[in-house]
Design a protein around this motif. Structure first.
Motif, PDB file in Angstrom:
ATOM      1  N   LEU A   1       0.822  -1.208   0.000  1.00 29.40           N
ATOM      2  CA  LEU A   1       0.000   0.000   0.000  1.00 29.40           C
ATOM      3  C   LEU A   1       0.857   1.259   0.000  1.00 29.40           C
ATOM      4  CD1 LEU A   1      -2.736  -1.033   2.600  1.00 29.40           C
ATOM      5  CD2 LEU A   1      -2.815  -1.161   0.109  1.00 29.40           C
ATOM      6  N   PRO A   2       0.496   2.300  -0.738  1.00 29.80           N
ATOM      7  CA  PRO A   2      -0.716   2.427  -1.566  1.00 29.80           C
ATOM      8  C   PRO A   2      -0.421   2.256  -3.054  1.00 29.80           C
ATOM      9  CG  PRO A   2       0.206   4.600  -1.203  1.00 29.80           C
ATOM     10  CD  PRO A   2       1.203   3.590  -0.635  1.00 29.80           C
ATOM     11  N   PHE A   3       0.580   1.482  -3.414  1.00 26.84           N
ATOM     12  CA  PHE A   3       1.079   1.487  -4.794  1.00 26.84           C
ATOM     13  C   PHE A   3       0.629   0.302  -5.641  1.00 26.84           C
ATOM     14  CE2 PHE A   3       4.684   3.659  -2.405  1.00 26.84           C
ATOM     15  CZ  PHE A   3       4.287   4.946  -2.738  1.00 26.84           C
ATOM     16  N   LYS A   4      -0.231  -0.557  -5.128  1.00 25.66           N
ATOM     17  CA  LYS A   4      -0.535  -1.794  -5.863  1.00 25.66           C
ATOM     18  C   LYS A   4      -1.244  -1.558  -7.193  1.00 25.66           C
ATOM     19  CE  LYS A   4      -0.589  -5.238  -2.175  1.00 25.66           C
ATOM     20  NZ  LYS A   4      -1.322  -6.392  -1.631  1.00 25.66           N
ATOM     21  N   THR A   5      -2.071  -0.524  -7.256  1.00 31.95           N
ATOM     22  CA  THR A   5      -2.766  -0.229  -8.517  1.00 31.95           C
ATOM     23  C   THR A   5      -1.830   0.485  -9.486  1.00 31.95           C
ATOM     24  OG1 THR A   5      -4.760   0.044  -7.212  1.00 31.95           O
ATOM     25  CG2 THR A   5      -4.848   0.787  -9.488  1.00 31.95           C
ATOM     26  N   GLU A   6      -1.055   1.421  -8.953  1.00 31.75           N
ATOM     27  CA  GLU A   6      -0.104   2.157  -9.798  1.00 31.75           C
ATOM     28  C   GLU A   6       0.937   1.204 -10.394  1.00 31.75           C
ATOM     29  OE1 GLU A   6       1.666   5.458  -7.743  1.00 31.75           O
ATOM     30  OE2 GLU A   6       2.506   6.311  -9.593  1.00 31.75           O
ATOM     31  N   ALA A   7       1.250   0.131  -9.666  1.00 26.17           N
ATOM     32  CA  ALA A   7       2.246  -0.830 -10.149  1.00 26.17           C
ATOM     33  C   ALA A   7       1.801  -1.490 -11.456  1.00 26.17           C
ATOM     34  CB  ALA A   7       2.502  -1.904  -9.077  1.00 26.17           C
ATOM     35  N   LEU A   8       0.492  -1.650 -11.622  1.00 24.41           N
ATOM     36  CA  LEU A   8      -0.013  -2.181 -12.897  1.00 24.41           C
ATOM     37  C   LEU A   8       0.246  -1.190 -14.017  1.00 24.41           C
ATOM     38  CD1 LEU A   8      -3.594  -3.699 -12.747  1.00 24.41           C
ATOM     39  CD2 LEU A   8      -1.407  -4.858 -12.921  1.00 24.41           C
TER      40      LEU A   8
END
Ligand code: NDP
Length: 279
Positions: free
Chosen positions: A64-71
């Motif tokens: 968190l909070p980067f899991k979506t940005e990592a995609l």
């Protein structure tokens, strides 16, 4: 020789247990490697990833909070990361590209396999509490493993409906007050981040859950949550969140360091001692 490096990226990251898991396994395997924690400011994730392209890191876990940005920053996305809508693993390829994967769902199924012998994800409906990122990953993993039906219960009903819509016919948003919501359930999973303090919502009544249902909580601090205590009081089998953490780290370790961790499950005792919990 070159020391292989990997790590975990988050904001904050100081609470992460990932360095303990990976460094314990590196030592047990006798590998020349190290696993570090990178705490980043919230707006520095893309710059961090670009800075390590083709460089000295084999890969990173993303929390968190980067899991979506990592995609979004990845050049290649595995099918399961795409389905989960989030990545918890990035691999820095030698050609400078970045590959994204999501091993949280594998970790969830690993936890069931370790703690609920004989449990099969295709045995019946999954009832899921929560509709955030972890819930989405759980839906993807259970559907991929043949689960016939997923019922989502969430504080914010609209979010549960959005999630259901993304996955199609087998997934529905239900009202937690609906008396039939636990009927026939094979698994009940808490993927809500509701705190454990005095303001936390009370655990659900498990009265209508089948005696064969297995109850899992993704939270692992503490290990025995009110959710699991309520399930155990009904005589239901329970699965705690620590093995999910271990289970997501196993394939990540293999991707970073080129071999699976030796005796992966043995790290649990070490983590329990660190957390001050009795095993
Ligand atoms: P998100 O922030 O994406 O989602 C939070 C969810 O919790 C939402 O459904 C939210 O409901 C619900 N929620 C939060 N507070 C309350 C409350 N007071 N009452 C009722 N519902 C509430 O978080 P994640 O999905 O990323 O993570 C969820 C949990 O799972 C975290 O505790 C995380 O640590 C854990 N986790 C554990 C893993 C492991 O390896 N064991 C792996 C991944 C996550 P609403 O939509 O109404 O806001």
């Amino acid at each position: 020789s070159t020391t292989r490096l990997a790590g975990v990226v988050g904001h904050p990251v100081s609470h992460s247990l990932s360095p303990v898991l990976h460094n314990t396994w590196l030592e047990a395997a006798g590998l020349d490697g190290a696993y570090l924690a990178f705490g980043l400011a919230a707006d520095r994730f893309r710059a961090f990833v670009d800075g390590f392209r083709g460089g000295s890191l084999a890969g990173v876990n993303v929390t968190l909070p980067f899991k979506t940005e990592a995609l979004a920053v990845a050049d290649r996305v595995s099918a399961r990361a795409h389905a989960a809508g989030a990545a918890n693993v990035l691999i820095f390829e030698v050609d400078g590209s970045v590959s994204a994967d999501n091993t949280d769902g594998e970790g969830l199924l690993y936890a069931f396999a370790r703690q609920a012998t004989g449990f099969q994800p295709d045995a019946g409906p999954l009832v899921l509490f929560g509709a955030g990122g972890a819930a989405r990953g759980a839906v993807a993993a259970f559907l991929a493993a043949g689960c016939p039906e997923v019922r989502i219960l969430n504080r914010t009903r609209a979010r549960a409906e959005d999630l259901a819509e993304q996955f199609g016919d087998r997934v529905r948003a239900l009202d937690p007050a609906d008396p039939s919501v636990l009927s026939g359930a094979a698994a009940l999973v808490n993927a809500s981040s509701a705190g454990l303090g005095p303001d936390a919502p009370p655990p659900p009544s498990f009265d209508r859950a089948p005696a064969s249902a297995v109850v899992m909580d993704m939270t692992y601090r503490p290990l025995r949550t009110p959710f699991l205590e309520a399930a155990a009081a009904r005589g239901l089998r329970t699965v705690d969140g620590l093995d999910m953490l271990i289970g997501q780290a196993i394939p990540a370790f293999e991707a970073f360091f080129g071999q699976p961790p030796p005796d992966a499950a043995e790290v649990r005792g070490r983590v329990l001692r660190l957390l001050g919990e009795a095993s």
